[in-house]
Design a protein around this motif. Structure first.
Motif, PDB file in Angstrom:
ATOM      1  N   ALA A 335       0.842  -1.200   0.000  1.00 54.02           N
ATOM      2  CA  ALA A 335       0.000   0.000   0.000  1.00 54.02           C
ATOM      3  C   ALA A 335       0.875   1.247   0.000  1.00 54.02           C
ATOM      4  O   ALA A 335       1.838   1.336   0.773  1.00 54.02           O
ATOM      5  CB  ALA A 335      -0.920  -0.009   1.215  1.00 54.02           C
ATOM      6  N   PRO A 336       0.582   2.213  -0.875  1.00 54.73           N
ATOM      7  CA  PRO A 336       1.393   3.437  -0.930  1.00 54.73           C
ATOM      8  C   PRO A 336       1.173   4.316   0.298  1.00 54.73           C
ATOM      9  O   PRO A 336       0.217   4.136   1.046  1.00 54.73           O
ATOM     10  CB  PRO A 336       0.874   4.121  -2.204  1.00 54.73           C
ATOM     11  N   GLY A 337       2.079   5.246   0.465  1.00 54.54           N
ATOM     12  CA  GLY A 337       1.948   6.181   1.589  1.00 54.54           C
ATOM     13  C   GLY A 337       3.081   6.017   2.569  1.00 54.54           C
ATOM     14  O   GLY A 337       4.204   6.457   2.336  1.00 54.54           O
ATOM     15  N   LYS A 338       2.828   5.342   3.650  1.00 49.28           N
ATOM     16  CA  LYS A 338       3.809   5.181   4.714  1.00 49.28           C
ATOM     17  C   LYS A 338       4.958   4.273   4.261  1.00 49.28           C
ATOM     18  O   LYS A 338       4.732   3.162   3.794  1.00 49.28           O
ATOM     19  CB  LYS A 338       3.129   4.585   5.953  1.00 49.28           C
ATOM     20  N   PRO A 339       6.226   4.721   4.378  1.00 52.31           N
ATOM     21  CA  PRO A 339       7.356   3.869   3.981  1.00 52.31           C
ATOM     22  C   PRO A 339       7.475   2.644   4.892  1.00 52.31           C
ATOM     23  O   PRO A 339       7.151   2.703   6.081  1.00 52.31           O
ATOM     24  CB  PRO A 339       8.564   4.793   4.133  1.00 52.31           C
ATOM     25  N   ALA A 411      22.113 -15.755  13.963  1.00 53.64           N
ATOM     26  CA  ALA A 411      21.467 -15.396  12.699  1.00 53.64           C
ATOM     27  C   ALA A 411      20.986 -13.965  12.799  1.00 53.64           C
ATOM     28  O   ALA A 411      20.833 -13.417  13.902  1.00 53.64           O
ATOM     29  CB  ALA A 411      20.306 -16.334  12.382  1.00 53.64           C
ATOM     30  N   LEU A 412      20.751 -13.355  11.651  1.00 58.08           N
ATOM     31  CA  LEU A 412      20.127 -12.035  11.615  1.00 58.08           C
ATOM     32  C   LEU A 412      18.638 -12.208  11.367  1.00 58.08           C
ATOM     33  O   LEU A 412      18.239 -12.962  10.474  1.00 58.08           O
ATOM     34  CB  LEU A 412      20.739 -11.165  10.513  1.00 58.08           C
ATOM     35  N   LEU A 413      17.831 -11.547  12.174  1.00 57.63           N
ATOM     36  CA  LEU A 413      16.376 -11.585  12.035  1.00 57.63           C
ATOM     37  C   LEU A 413      15.914 -10.259  11.438  1.00 57.63           C
ATOM     38  O   LEU A 413      16.159  -9.193  12.003  1.00 57.63           O
ATOM     39  CB  LEU A 413      15.709 -11.815  13.396  1.00 57.63           C
ATOM     40  N   PHE A 414      15.264 -10.331  10.279  1.00 54.25           N
ATOM     41  CA  PHE A 414      14.721  -9.144   9.611  1.00 54.25           C
ATOM     42  C   PHE A 414      13.213  -9.113   9.824  1.00 54.25           C
ATOM     43  O   PHE A 414      12.536 -10.124   9.610  1.00 54.25           O
ATOM     44  CB  PHE A 414      15.028  -9.176   8.115  1.00 54.25           C
ATOM     45  N   SER A 415      12.675  -7.974  10.234  1.00 56.45           N
ATOM     46  CA  SER A 415      11.239  -7.903  10.504  1.00 56.45           C
ATOM     47  C   SER A 415      10.705  -6.511  10.190  1.00 56.45           C
ATOM     48  O   SER A 415      11.439  -5.520  10.202  1.00 56.45           O
ATOM     49  CB  SER A 415      10.954  -8.251  11.974  1.00 56.45           C
ATOM     50  N   THR A 416       9.401  -6.457   9.910  1.00 52.49           N
ATOM     51  CA  THR A 416       8.725  -5.189   9.663  1.00 52.49           C
ATOM     52  C   THR A 416       7.219  -5.417   9.724  1.00 52.49           C
ATOM     53  O   THR A 416       6.748  -6.556   9.839  1.00 52.49           O
ATOM     54  CB  THR A 416       9.100  -4.604   8.285  1.00 52.49           C
ATOM     55  N   GLU A 417       6.483  -4.339   9.642  1.00 53.11           N
ATOM     56  CA  GLU A 417       5.025  -4.389   9.554  1.00 53.11           C
ATOM     57  C   GLU A 417       4.641  -3.831   8.191  1.00 53.11           C
ATOM     58  O   GLU A 417       5.118  -2.763   7.802  1.00 53.11           O
ATOM     59  CB  GLU A 417       4.380  -3.565  10.671  1.00 53.11           C
ATOM     60  N   ILE A 418       3.799  -4.559   7.471  1.00 49.59           N
ATOM     61  CA  ILE A 418       3.523  -4.184   6.086  1.00 49.59           C
ATOM     62  C   ILE A 418       2.028  -4.234   5.806  1.00 49.59           C
ATOM     63  O   ILE A 418       1.309  -5.076   6.365  1.00 49.59           O
ATOM     64  CB  ILE A 418       4.295  -5.137   5.138  1.00 49.59           C
ATOM     65  N   THR A 419       1.573  -3.307   4.976  1.00 48.13           N
ATOM     66  CA  THR A 419       0.161  -3.275   4.577  1.00 48.13           C
ATOM     67  C   THR A 419       0.086  -3.486   3.067  1.00 48.13           C
ATOM     68  O   THR A 419       0.776  -2.805   2.303  1.00 48.13           O
ATOM     69  CB  THR A 419      -0.489  -1.927   4.930  1.00 48.13           C
ATOM     70  N   ILE A 420      -0.739  -4.435   2.660  1.00 49.42           N
ATOM     71  CA  ILE A 420      -0.910  -4.767   1.248  1.00 49.42           C
ATOM     72  C   ILE A 420      -2.185  -4.109   0.732  1.00 49.42           C
ATOM     73  O   ILE A 420      -3.218  -4.103   1.407  1.00 49.42           O
ATOM     74  CB  ILE A 420      -0.984  -6.298   1.053  1.00 49.42           C
ATOM     75  N   THR A 421      -2.111  -3.563  -0.460  1.00 47.74           N
ATOM     76  CA  THR A 421      -3.278  -2.932  -1.080  1.00 47.74           C
ATOM     77  C   THR A 421      -4.434  -3.942  -1.161  1.00 47.74           C
ATOM     78  O   THR A 421      -4.255  -5.068  -1.618  1.00 47.74           O
ATOM     79  CB  THR A 421      -2.929  -2.444  -2.501  1.00 47.74           C
ATOM     80  N   GLY A 422      -5.602  -3.490  -0.696  1.00 47.75           N
ATOM     81  CA  GLY A 422      -6.773  -4.363  -0.703  1.00 47.75           C
ATOM     82  C   GLY A 422      -6.975  -5.130   0.584  1.00 47.75           C
ATOM     83  O   GLY A 422      -7.975  -5.837   0.742  1.00 47.75           O
TER      84      GLY A 422
END
Length: 719
Positions: A335-339, A411-422
């Motif tokens: 979803a566009p907007g917030k990086p 190990a390296l743990l990569f994480s984020t919070e993401i919103t998908i269009t729809g």
């Protein structure tokens, strides 16, 4: 043309929307398929993929031929309507002139969908790349499954539209029926009982049709969700296989890092999931089972689409910089907007096993551990690149027994919070890197690399992080050593059966064992915990030293088969004992790390023969003077085993004499002398490197490998 014959019969049962979806009217209308059927089915459309730009000229040729044939057929067609239609189509198809590969891939996909509909996906010959790579065969089948799923979703949408039309007709007829039941119509004519009965029957038929179509729609929806579940399971299996191949690439196994097809499948399945959720909402009544399944499938897909494409170094020294890159396969759907900002943290083995139970204690401090997910429109890929990352400090777990710090895996743990269009809600996603070993000093590098090699070679898919077996069969160990050696040296020349047997004798300390070692178990301790008998180093430290020497100084010699390599003293004596004096071979040193020695047949004082071993040449020696030049220098080695004249074999490796320097200086050069060479040698000397006095460096001859004080040599040279 056989495929089109069957397909044209099946078209009778398809809706107009389905046909138009299969043969896009503005791109590849059905008339093209009909008039060029036989020619189309003879062309190699399956060879084309968008990423294969080298096939663009072939695609252009097929596009030009298609347009030309359409124009020719139109001119010969007596039917003016067909003639005008075909001319218009041929003009429209010129829009692909700038993108011929898209045209070829479109035709490929149309033929694939036809085969899916006909239920004969395997009757057409598979393209060469699928025949050569089993994983690609699986990808091809999953492509067909997704295409079939897309067609089923189109059928659901088609049925929904038909239901809507039937419902409108039903509403209209109900209104008519109610009007018939009301006051006498304006024309004063009362409806007959026959009219009312006929309308009642029509209403009943419409109601029945609506219910039947609704049942069919629901059944198709269930089938679509089942098919989506199956396709997504296949996709995630392919993603796991890709990660597994990436893991194995550490030990030199081949790895195709192209993610384009997998990204396309992720996007397609996300789109199908969205369409099915829309169809469920349009039903007007909740269907909890299907809604919950789609919700879970969506969550799994979104969370599984995060991929570490460039892992951090698997041996990381604290306070040193490194980089890593993460790719999100659904990046175009964010979803566009917030990086979207990804964060990295370092976790230990216990935390890796309990990812779902919370982050736990911080076991290390990472510098520059945040990166923004950025989309590249030209490559249609979305990456987050962590540059100049560094481990400032690390907290180690309590060690057990003799376990060293170089055996502890993080190990390296990569994480984020993401919103998908729809999608209404954001999703928490995470992915861990391959295991890493953290060191604080360069002297730990070799042992840390051993831990990584053992992990990458012998771990199982879907293991509990980061479990590995304590023992493995020797044949697995040998395959790993060979794969790693050839990959590091960048050669196609493998270790042979003699090398394999000697390596086994060495690691098991069984120099006299002549049987097959294949199924004997070798332990981690034997690999890199215990030192070799009579040596101050482990098996891996010794092997890795040979590998480094070969990679940096002996690549061409090894690749051309000029180095015998790993061979024991007994075998050495066996193959050289009947050879003429001066016969020699090149073998890796048995007694020191990173050395190569020359073993040769020499005459004894009483007229017999003995086998001599020249002091090993190390990296430092070969940086001063190459192996080829050293072999030229030593006059009493004449034939490379079994009987190749050395000047013919090694001539290409000889260094040409340097021109005399200016300034009135007399040129000098280095030569290698072996022990009492002047006393032993009776063979003609090679041409001198320069017509001036030279400095000579002597190397002792010994029955067994010996240490040599090179500082003394360099001091001699300086004088």
């Amino acid at each position: 043309m056989a495929q089109w014959t069957h397909m044209s019969q099946m078209l009778q049962g398809l809706t107009d929307d389905t046909i138009n979806n299969l043969y896009p009217p503005n791109a590849f209308p059905i008339e093209v398929r009909h008039f060029l059927a036989e020619w189309i089915e003879r062309q190699p459309w399956d060879d084309f993929v968008l990423e294969k730009e080298e096939s663009e000229s072939q695609a252009q040729a097929l596009l030009d031929q298609t347009i030309s044939m359409l124009q020719s057929i139109s001119q010969q067609n007596a039917n003016v309507v067909d003639r005008m239609k075909l001319m218009q189509i041929s003009r429209n198809m010129t829009m692909f002139q700038q993108q011929p590969l898209q045209f070829a891939v479109m035709v490929r996909d149309i033929l694939t969908k036809e085969r899916v509909l006909l239920g004969t996906p395997n009757q057409m010959p598979s393209p060469p790349q699928f025949q050569q790579h089993p994983n690609r065969e699986s990808s091809f089948r999953s492509m067909q499954d997704v295409d079939h799923l897309v067609l089923k979703v189109l059928d659901v949408q088609d049925i929904r539209q038909k239901i809507h039309q039937l419902q409108e007709e039903l509403n209209w007829e109900r209104q008519n029926y109610e009007d018939l039941q009301g006051p006498i119509q304006q024309n004063g004519l009362a409806p007959t009982q026959s009219d009312i009965l006929k309308l009642q029957n029509h209403l009943q038929q419409l109601e029945y049709n609506v219910k039947a179509m609704a049942r069919k729609r629901l059944q198709l929806l269930k089938e679509c969700v089942d098919c989506l579940d199956q396709c997504q399971t296949q996709l995630i299996s392919r993603l796991k296989a890709w990660r597994w191949d990436q893991h194995k690439a550490t030990i030199g196994q081949p790895f195709d890092d192209n993610l384009s097809l997998l990204q396309t499948r992720c996007e397609q399945l996300l789109g199908v999931n969205g369409k099915l959720r829309e169809e469920l909402m349009l039903i007007g009544e909740p269907i909890p089972e299907l809604q919950e399944r789609l919700k879970k499938l969506l969550q799994v897909l979104i969370q599984s689409s995060l991929v570490v494409v460039k892992h951090p170094p698997q041996v990381i020294k604290t306070q040193s910089k490194f980089s890593t890159t993460v790719r999100y396969l659904l990046g175009e759907k964010v979803a566009p907007g917030k990086p979207v900002v990804l964060k990295a943290q370092i976790i230990n083995e216990l935390q890796a096993r309990n990812l779902g139970s919370g982050p736990g204690d911080n076991v290390g401090e990472l510098i520059n551990n945040a990166a923004v997910l950025e989309h590249n429109t030209s490559s249609k890929s979305t990456y987050a690149t962590f540059r100049n990352m560094s481990i400032k400090k690390i907290k180690r777990a309590d060690r057990k027994g003799s376990e060293s710090v170089t055996e502890e895996k993080f190990a390296l743990l990569f994480s984020t919070e993401i919103t998908i269009t729809g999608c209404d809600t954001p999703y928490r996603i995470q992915m861990i890197s391959m295991p890493v070993v953290v060191i604080v000093h360069g002297s730990q590098d070799n042992n840390a690399l051993a831990t990584i090699i053992w992990d990458c070679a012998f771990s199982e898919p879907d293991r509990v992080p980061f479990m590995v077996p304590e023992r493995v069969p020797w044949k697995m160990m040998y395959n790993t050593l060979n794969s790693k050696f050839t990959a590091e040296v960048k050669t196609t020349h493998n270790l042979d059966q003699y090398n394999q047997h000697f390596l086994a004798q060495k690691i098991f300390d069984k120099p006299d064992f002549a049987e097959d070692f294949s199924n004997i178990l070798v332990s981690w301790t034997q690999f890199n915990k215990e030192v070799l008998p009579g040596r101050p180093f482990t098996f891996w430290q010794w092997f890795e030293g040979v590998m480094e020497l070969t990679k940096k100084h002996l690549n061409n010699y090894w690749s051309e088969g000029l180095i015998f390599g790993f061979i024991g003293k007994q075998h050495l004596h066996l193959i050289l004992k009947d050879r003429p004096n001066g016969t020699f071979l090149l073998r890796f040193s048995d007694s020191e790390i990173g050395g190569i020695t020359i073993a040769y047949v020499s005459a004894t004082e009483n007229g017999g023969q003995k086998i001599q071993n020249i002091q090993p040449f190390t990296k430092r020696d070969l940086e001063i003077r190459s192996l080829g030049d050293r072999i030229r220098d030593i006059n009493h080695i004449t034939y490379l085993y079994p009987e190749f004249p050395k000047h013919e074999v090694f001539k290409k490796f000889y260094t040409e004499p340097q021109p005399s320097p200016g300034g009135g200086y007399i040129p000098v050069s280095l030569l290698t002398k072996v022990g009492t060479e002047d006393n032993l040698d009776t063979s003609p000397a090679p041409p001198p490197l320069a017509e001036s006095p030279h400095s000579a460096v002597g190397f002792p001859v010994c029955a067994d490998d010996m240490e040599l004080d090179f500082d003394t040599i360099l001091e001699t040279l300086s004088h």
